[in-house]
Structure formats: structure tokens, C-alpha cells
Design an enzyme around this catalytic site. Structure first.
Site, PDB file in Angstrom:
ATOM      1  N   THR A   1       0.866  -1.174   0.000  1.00 59.62           N
ATOM      2  CA  THR A   1       0.000   0.000   0.000  1.00 59.62           C
ATOM      3  C   THR A   1       0.906   1.227   0.000  1.00 59.62           C
ATOM      4  O   THR A   1       2.132   1.078   0.033  1.00 59.62           O
ATOM      5  CB  THR A   1      -0.910   0.052   1.249  1.00 59.62           C
ATOM      6  OG1 THR A   1      -0.099   0.379   2.365  1.00 59.62           O
ATOM      7  CG2 THR A   1      -1.607  -1.266   1.492  1.00 59.62           C
ATOM      8  N   CYS A   2       0.296   2.423   0.023  1.00 62.53           N
ATOM      9  CA  CYS A   2       1.163   3.605  -0.017  1.00 62.53           C
ATOM     10  C   CYS A   2       1.949   3.757   1.291  1.00 62.53           C
ATOM     11  O   CYS A   2       2.962   4.425   1.340  1.00 62.53           O
ATOM     12  CB  CYS A   2       0.357   4.853  -0.323  1.00 62.53           C
ATOM     13  SG  CYS A   2      -1.087   5.018   0.695  1.00 62.53           S
TER      14      CYS A   2
ATOM     15  N   GLN B   1      -9.747   1.630   4.169  1.00 58.17           N
ATOM     16  CA  GLN B   1      -9.151   1.156   2.904  1.00 58.17           C
ATOM     17  C   GLN B   1      -8.282  -0.084   3.079  1.00 58.17           C
ATOM     18  O   GLN B   1      -8.234  -0.946   2.219  1.00 58.17           O
ATOM     19  CB  GLN B   1      -8.302   2.255   2.250  1.00 58.17           C
ATOM     20  CG  GLN B   1      -9.093   3.343   1.580  1.00 58.17           C
ATOM     21  CD  GLN B   1      -9.439   4.450   2.550  1.00 58.17           C
ATOM     22  OE1 GLN B   1      -9.063   4.389   3.719  1.00 58.17           O
ATOM     23  NE2 GLN B   1     -10.167   5.449   2.096  1.00 58.17           N
TER      24      GLN B   1
ATOM     25  N   GLY C   1     -11.143  26.646  -8.459  1.00 58.03           N
ATOM     26  CA  GLY C   1      -9.981  25.845  -8.830  1.00 58.03           C
ATOM     27  C   GLY C   1     -10.333  24.383  -8.626  1.00 58.03           C
ATOM     28  O   GLY C   1     -11.109  24.057  -7.734  1.00 58.03           O
TER      29      GLY C   1
ATOM     30  N   GLY D   1      -8.316  21.529  -7.929  1.00 56.53           N
ATOM     31  CA  GLY D   1      -7.275  20.625  -7.411  1.00 56.53           C
ATOM     32  C   GLY D   1      -7.938  19.325  -6.972  1.00 56.53           C
ATOM     33  O   GLY D   1      -9.147  19.294  -6.732  1.00 56.53           O
TER      34      GLY D   1
END
Lengths: 295, 486
Positions: free
Chosen positions: B59-60, B136, B209, B211
């Protein structure tokens, strides 16, 4: 048994509801609100019995008047709670009711004497309207305090709870719960309706209802006063301070309607107005008793 | 069989090293190749094929390699620390020449058996995550398991370990409040908005914006049912693209970037995530706007770094501004609740780990029990056949019934001895008394291992492997294991 002693029943029951709220582990609010409703029912019976003793003339001693006032306040608080589904206002406003009950029990009472025969309906209207107005402003005062505290939290970004941890049954340890004040009273920090907009709306509603009640109440008061003292224009300190209180609320209402004033400044003005009301009541009962025909 | 976990996570290493590791195991083919390499290198070093099962979790925030190693195989040295050997091989394979550095050695942790299972269950239950209770991780572990099954890298032990970890994670989520509320920036933003506004469904959102974070937050607000959303971006095409992405939501308007000021008078929530390097909303701009709004409150969320909204505007009455740091701090403070729940969750995990370890230990007794049953069964069948000439249709049932009656007590005792760790003598005794041909120390015979692998093929393990129609010896053996655990 002296009638006044019955006042102790609602006082004890209100205190009991807070104990339940603090100590009960599961669904404390449900038990709390049930006890509050039950106490209000008892309070209503005592009020009716008390007023019946004086044949509903409203020429009643000050202790009963304060008790009656606390009943009206409780009624308004419960109505607001039901209408706006804002649970927390009962929790915050009931202490004022308890304070009023304690005052009615302990404060030196002054008996009333009818110094002049006045139209009883006007007198009843004067008293009831003023008490409704005062109670609405008392609630507005509480709401303003909550608003200011809550806004402060949002502006300073401190102690903001975004996870509701209190409403669900706790699965963890409960050690030290008794003295963990913040944890115990955590759950009414959240929940439905605890937001600035609703607080401000309720505050505004109090003003919209309270101001006409106060205005008409004062107008009837002036009329009765003129009948009593044969002169409508005689200026007494009580009238000046009443007018000043009225003026604060008039400005507040004007600003809200015309300029959309809301939020912090409106809350501050509400607080100032309520402080003036307390002063007016204090003056009228204890410094100028003869004005209300008090001995 | 030993369970070994080697890996690194956000606590043990910095993002640079994690990135380097994750690049090498980015796709599932790379991961499978990597783990096969490790297996090969380990077997070469030890001289035996000891790694029976393996899986990779990537995973990250973590990369973990899980192995099931036949620890005490005949001829193997009981004192050999396979975990250390695997760790060194992994570091060497990942970092080549730098593998000797102490920094790298400290970065990788190793867990064995009880600790490994405990660690794995904690990971699955999200107790070891950066944000405790985040949902997650369980999905990621499930994916890793599917992948390991796909490449047929798992077997009896890891199948059970993964399934048990899913069960454990589910228990933790349902029995504790660890996941009482999902905590993310968008969630926090919505909750903060609910503290300002009474009814979010009649509020208008301006997305200034687009993002990535702003987009996610805007979608979250839409889910909450805001009445209208205005999208504005310097590159209009991007705004149009986002509007297309939100095709299920009708009340959206694309506004020219030069005209967003007009929207500030009607919007109640402003999500700002532009890439500008200075303030685009300033103190002096907001003062007249709040008058035009007749003091209606306005909530600014500045998710951009560097900030795009002047922090001074928070001082204006009825204006509320939260930047990414403020929201981050609020999330951090609110995780206290989860930390308290984590203590309770650990107790649940301990229970599950114990359960798993007991199961694993009981496996040692299975070959003996199966062989013992087969032997008694065989003798009974042979002897009974002599007298009733196999005419009775119920012969098999009779044989099974007598076997069960005779062996009930011994099997129970042997089974229990496997769990209590002191049963090796009892198992040895059974082996000698009944002349059973089993190598106890290896845990399972070579034949049984083959059967095991067949029985727990990737497909079976997803269905739990308890198919009632199994008729082969291998399935009989597996069913025995399952029965023993009931």
C-alpha cells in the site's frame, strides 16, 4: 404544610434529571428528557393549584409570581426544543428555571395588596405578556451565550468535535467516568441542530415573539399605571429603565430586519437586553415595591 | 510451520525508501516475480525448499512480505533464524549494494509466529494504519490475497491467516467504535459546515480551482445534497471536464474565473484549491461582500498549498475560514476517540490471534489422527468383511461408527495435546503404539502436502474449502482439519 414547600419537588426532580444525564451510561438524554417532562407536569399542577388559591386574579405574592415565571420559561424551552429539535437547549436553559425556582423558594417574599381596583383582564394580560416576553428573552440570552461560545470555537479552531463519540453505546472502558466532566457532557456538543445558523434563527424567533409581547405588556402597564397614579406622564426610574430595555430590543429588531444583523453582534445585544431585564425586574420588585402595589 | 512477516511501513521508514520499495513491486506481475525471486534465493541459501506459501501486501504506507516456512524440517537447524535470512535477502534484492547499512536494517521489521499473526491482524483491523480505523486497508489486503491466490502462492496456513484476518477486522469494526466516522479532509469539511449551517441542502457551493482535494471535497458536498454548485477554474476546459464528471448532479454552473467574485455574494461554502502562489481572496475584498450578503455566514475552505485565501478574513464577522492545516489538526484531535477504541480492539485481536495459533498448533496432530483413523478403519473393514462377506450395504457406516467410538477419546487427547504444546510425547507414543508411518516434525507428510495444495487451490480457498461433496483422499484430509477445528 406551607404551599411554598411544594416548590422543592420540581427543584429536586430537575436536579435528579441532571444527575441521570451525568451518570447514566446508555441513552442518558432519553431518561433526562423524560424526567424533565415529568417535572414540568408536576410544576404545572403546582402552578395551577397556586393560582387557583388566588382565584386566578394574578394578584399573587412575589414567590408565586417567580414560580409562575419559571413555569412559563420551562414551557417556552420545551416548545422550542420540540419545534427546532434542538436537544441541547433544554440542558442549557433548565438551570435558569432551577435558579428561578430557588429564588422563588429562598428569596424574601413580598405580599401584594390591591391598592386600586383595576380591570383584572388587563392586569392578567400585562403580567402574562411581560412574563412571556421576559422568558423568551431569557431563552435568547442562553442561546446567545451558546452562540458566542460556539462561534469562538469555530473562529479559534479549538476543541471542535467532528466525531460523535457519545451517542453510541460505549464499548471501551468506563473507568474514571464519574469525574470525567468533559467526556460525560460531550454528547450534547454534537447531534442535530447544534449549529450557528439554527442558534441565530432561534434567537431571532425569540426576539420576534418576545418584542411584541414586551411592547404590549409595557403599554398595558403604562395604562394601568396611569389608572393607578392618575397620571400617565409621571416619570419614575422604573419606567426609564423599562423603556431603555425596550429600546435595546427595538434596536436589535430594527437592525435584524433592516440590515440583516446576525451572529455575534446580535447575540451580544441579546445578552445586554437580558441583563437590563434582570435589572428592571430587580428594581421593580425590590427597590420600588410600592409601584406594583407591593407592601 | 513458521509464519514470518518482513516489511516496512510509515512508522519504520521514510517516504523516500517506501517509494523505492513500492516502485519495485508496483504491479502484480512485479510483485509475483519479486516474491518468487525471494523464494528462490532463500531456497538456494538454505539448500531446501522451505518456503511453502507467500504473499505480498503493498500500500502507499507499507510493503510487507508474508511467508509460511516449514521451520523444523528434517535435517534443518531448529535454531536457524529464517526471518533474519529472509529479511537480508529482501534488503539485498531491493537495495543491492547498500543492503548492509544499519539504517536499512532498522527500517525493515520482522515478526514471527505469534507476533506475526498479531501484527497482521492489527494491520487488517487498521490499528497499524496512519489514520487508525481507516477502511481502505482491509480492501487492500483482500486484493493482495486474491493476487496471491491467483498466482497459487497461498496454502493452508496463509489461507486461514487471511480469512481469519478478515473476520477479525470485521469484528473490530462492528464491535468497537474505531470506525465510528470516516475521517478525511472532505468529511471534516462537511462536518464543519454542519456546525455553521443548519440545513446544508439549501446551501450553494463554489468550487474555486479544481485541485484533486477540492474535487473530492466538492463531490462529498454533493453527496450531502447541496442545492447548487458553481465551478470555476483558470482553464475553463478543466471546469467543463469536472462538470461532465458530475453527470449525475444537475444543479451545476460553470463560471468564468474572472467573475467568481459575483458568486461570492450567493455561495455559502467556498472550496478553494487553485494552484496560485499568492492570495486570490483578500481581506479587503470580503468586507464589502459580507455587507452585500446581509451578513449571511460564508464558509471558506482553503485546501491549497500555498494558501490562496488571506487568513485575516477569519476575523470578519460571519466569515469562517479553515485551511488544510486547521482541518488536519481537527482530524488529529478527533482521533483520540479512535485511540481509546483501539485499546479495546486489541483485546479482540488477542482473542483471534490465540484462536488462530491454537488452530495452527493443532495441525501437528492431524496426520497422526488421520493415519490412526485410516489404520483402525482398515483393520475393521478387513475383519468385518471376513464374517459378513461384504454383503451388508451399511458396512462402511458400521465401520466408521465403530472407529469413531473407539477413537473418540484418544483423538480428543491427541488433538488437545497439539494445542497445549506438551503433546509431542503423546503423539510420539501414538505413533509408536500403532506403528504409524509419519514424520512428526515436518508437520505433514510429503503426500499430504501435495493433497493440501490440491485441496486449497486458489478457487477453493475463496469458497472456504468446505465443499461437502469432496470425495478424494485430499479432501477427506482437509475436511478432517476443518472438523478438528470445530
Amino acid at each position: 404544610m406551607i404551599f411554598k414547600n411544594y416548590y422543592f419537588i420540581p427543584i429536586l426532580l430537575f436536579l435528579l434529571s441532571y444527575a441521570v444525564l451525568y451518570l447514566k451510561k446508555n441513552n442518558p438524554y432519553n431518561s433526562f428528557i423524560f424526567l424533565i417532562y415529568f417535572t414540568f407536569f408536576i410544576q404545572s399542577i403546582i402552578v395551577i393549584a397556586g393560582l387557583a388559591k388566588y382565584h386566578f386574579t394574578m394578584v399573587i405574592p412575589t414567590y408565586l409570581m417567580i414560580f409562575f415565571n419559571s413555569w412559563i420559561l420551562m414551557l417556552i424551552v420545551i416548545l422550542f426544543e420540540l419545534l427546532y429539535k434542538a436537544k441541547y437547549i433544554v440542558i442549557y436553559a433548565t438551570p435558569i428555571v432551577i435558579a428561578a425556582l430557588l429564588i422563588s423558594y429562598f428569596a424574601p417574599s413580598v405580599d401584594i395588596k390591591t391598592i386600586l381596583k383595576v380591570d383584572s383582564w388587563l392586569l392578567i394580560a400585562h403580567i402574562v405578556l411581560i412574563l412571556i416576553g421576559d422568558s423568551l428573552f431569557a431563552l435568547a440570552f442562553i442561546l446567545s451565550l451558546i452562540y458566542i461560545l460556539q462561534e469562538r470555537k469555530l473562529k479559534l479552531k479549538k476543541n471542535l468535535k467532528i466525531i460523535n463519540s457519545g451517542n453510541k453505546k460505549s464499548s471501551g472502558k468506563n473507568e474514571g467516568r464519574l469525574f470525567n466532566f468533559r467526556k460525560n457532557f460531550n454528547y450534547f456538543n454534537l447531534g442535530n441542530g447544534y449549529n450557528l445558523e439554527l442558534l441565530d434563527n432561534m434567537n431571532y424567533q425569540c426576539l420576534k415573539l418576545g418584542f411584541p409581547a414586551l411592547t404590549v405588556g409595557i403599554a398595558i402597564g403604562i395604562y394601568l399605571s396611569s389608572a393607578l397614579f392618575k397620571s400617565a406622564l409621571s416619570v419614575r426610574p422604573i419606567e426609564i429603565i423599562s423603556l431603555f430595555t425596550w429600546l435595546i430590543y427595538a434596536i436589535l429588531l430594527h437592525e435584524r430586519v433592516a440590515k440583516g444583523l446576525r451572529g455575534n453582534k446580535a447575540a451580544m445585544l441579546s445578552i445586554a437586553g437580558f441583563v437590563m431585564i434582570i435589572l428592571t425586574v430587580g428594581f421593580s420588585f425590590y427597590l420600588f415595591p410600592e409601584f406594583h402595589g407591593l407592601k | 510451520m513458521e509464519i514470518i512477516i518482513v516489511g516496512l511501513n510509515h512508522k519504520s521508514s521514510d517516504i523516500i525508501h517506501r517509494e523505492e520499495v513500492s516502485k519495485k513491486i508496483l504491479t502484480k506481475e512485479l510483485r509475483n516475480g519479486f516474491i518468487l525471486d525471494i523464494k528462490r534465493l532463500f531456497n538456494e541459501e538454505i539448500g531446501k525448499q522451505l518456503i511453502q506459501e507467500c504473499a505480498v501486501i503493498s500500500t502507499c504506507n507499507r510493503a510487507e512480505f508474508i511467508f509460511a516456512v516449514s521451520a523444523n524440517s528434517s535435517g534443518g537447524n531448529k535454531n536457524t533464524d529464517y526471518a533474519l535470512i529472509i529479511k537480508n535477502i529482501i534488503i539485498k534484492h531491493l537495495f543491492g549494494d547498500d543492503s548492509g547499512s544499519e539504517e536499512l536494517q532498522n527500517m525493515f521489521y520482522t515478526y514471527k509466529n505469534f507476533e506475526a499473526v498479531l501484527h497482521f491482524f492489527k494491520v487488517a483491523s487498521s490499528l497499524d494504519s496512519m489514520i487508525i480505523g481507516e477502511p481502505q486497508i482491509l480492501g487492500q489486503i483482500k486484493e493482495s490475497y486474491n493476487e496471491a491466490c491467483e498466482f497459487k502462492n497461498t496454502g493452508l496456513i496463509l489461507n486461514k491467516l487471511f480469512h481469519k484476518s478478515f473476520y477479525c477486522a470485521k469484528r473490530v469494526r462492528t464491535e468497537t467504535k474505531i470506525a465510528a466516522a470516516p475521517v478525511s479532509i472532505s468529511y471534516a469539511a462537511v462536518e464543519l459546515a454542519k456546525k455553521i449551517f443548519n440545513d446544508i441542502s439549501n446551501k450553494k457551493v463554489l468550487l474555486l480551482g479544481i485541485g484533486e482535494m477540492g474535487k473530492i471535497a466538492a463531490k462529498h458536498f454533493i453527496k450531502q445534497g447541496v442545492s447548487e454548485i458553481f465551478i470555476t477554474n483558470r482553464t475553463r476546459e478543466k471546469a467543463v471536464k469536472l462538470a461532465e464528471e458530475l453527470d449525475g448532479y444537475d444543479s451545476k454552473t460553470i463560471v468564468d474565473f474572472s467573475e467568481y467574485y459575483k458568486i461570492l455574494t450567493v455561495a455559502d461554502i467556498v472550496l478553494c484549491s487553485t494552484g496560485a502562489d499568492s492570495y486570490i481572496i483578500k481581506y479587503e475584498d470580503i468586507q464589502p461582500i459580507i455587507k452585500m450578503r446581509k451578513q449571511r455566514p460564508i464558509f471558506f475552505i482553503d485546501i491549497s498549498v500555498p494558501r490562496n485565501i488571506d487568513p485575516e478574513i477569519n476575523k470578519i464577522s460571519n466569515v469562517y475560514l479553515f485551511d488544510i492545516d486547521d482541518i488536519g489538526k481537527i482530524i488529529e484531535n478527533n482521533l483520540d476517540v479512535r485511540q481509546q477504541e483501539a485499546d479495546f480492539a486489541e483485546k479482540l485481536i488477542d482473542e483471534e490471534v490465540e484462536d488462530f495459533i491454537n488452530w495452527k498448533n493443532s495441525l501437528n496432530a492431524v496426520p497422526i489422527i488421520v493415519n490412526l483413523r485410516n489404520k483402525v478403519n482398515g483393520i475393521l473393514s478387513a475383519e468385518l468383511c471376513k464374517y459378513i462377506n461384504g454383503k451388508d450395504e451399511n458396512l462402511e457406516a458400521i465401520v466408521n461408527s465403530i472407529t469413531n467410538k473407539i477413537l473418540h477419546e484418544p483423538i480428543t487427547k491427541i488433538k488437545r495435546s497439539g494445542v497445549d504444546f506438551n503433546g509431542l510425547n503423546l503423539m510420539e507414543a501414538a505413533k509408536i503404539l500403532f506403528d504409524l508411518d509419519i514424520n512428526l516434525s515436518s508437520g505433514t507428510s510429503q503426500k499430504n502436502k501435495t493433497i493440501e495444495k490440491e485441496a486449497f487451490s486458489a478457487k477453493d480457498c475463496e469458497t472456504g474449502g468446505d465443499d461437502a461433496d469432496n470425495a478424494t483422499d485430499g479432501h477427506f484430509y482437509n475436511n478432517k482439519i476443518i472438523q478438528l477445528n470445530k
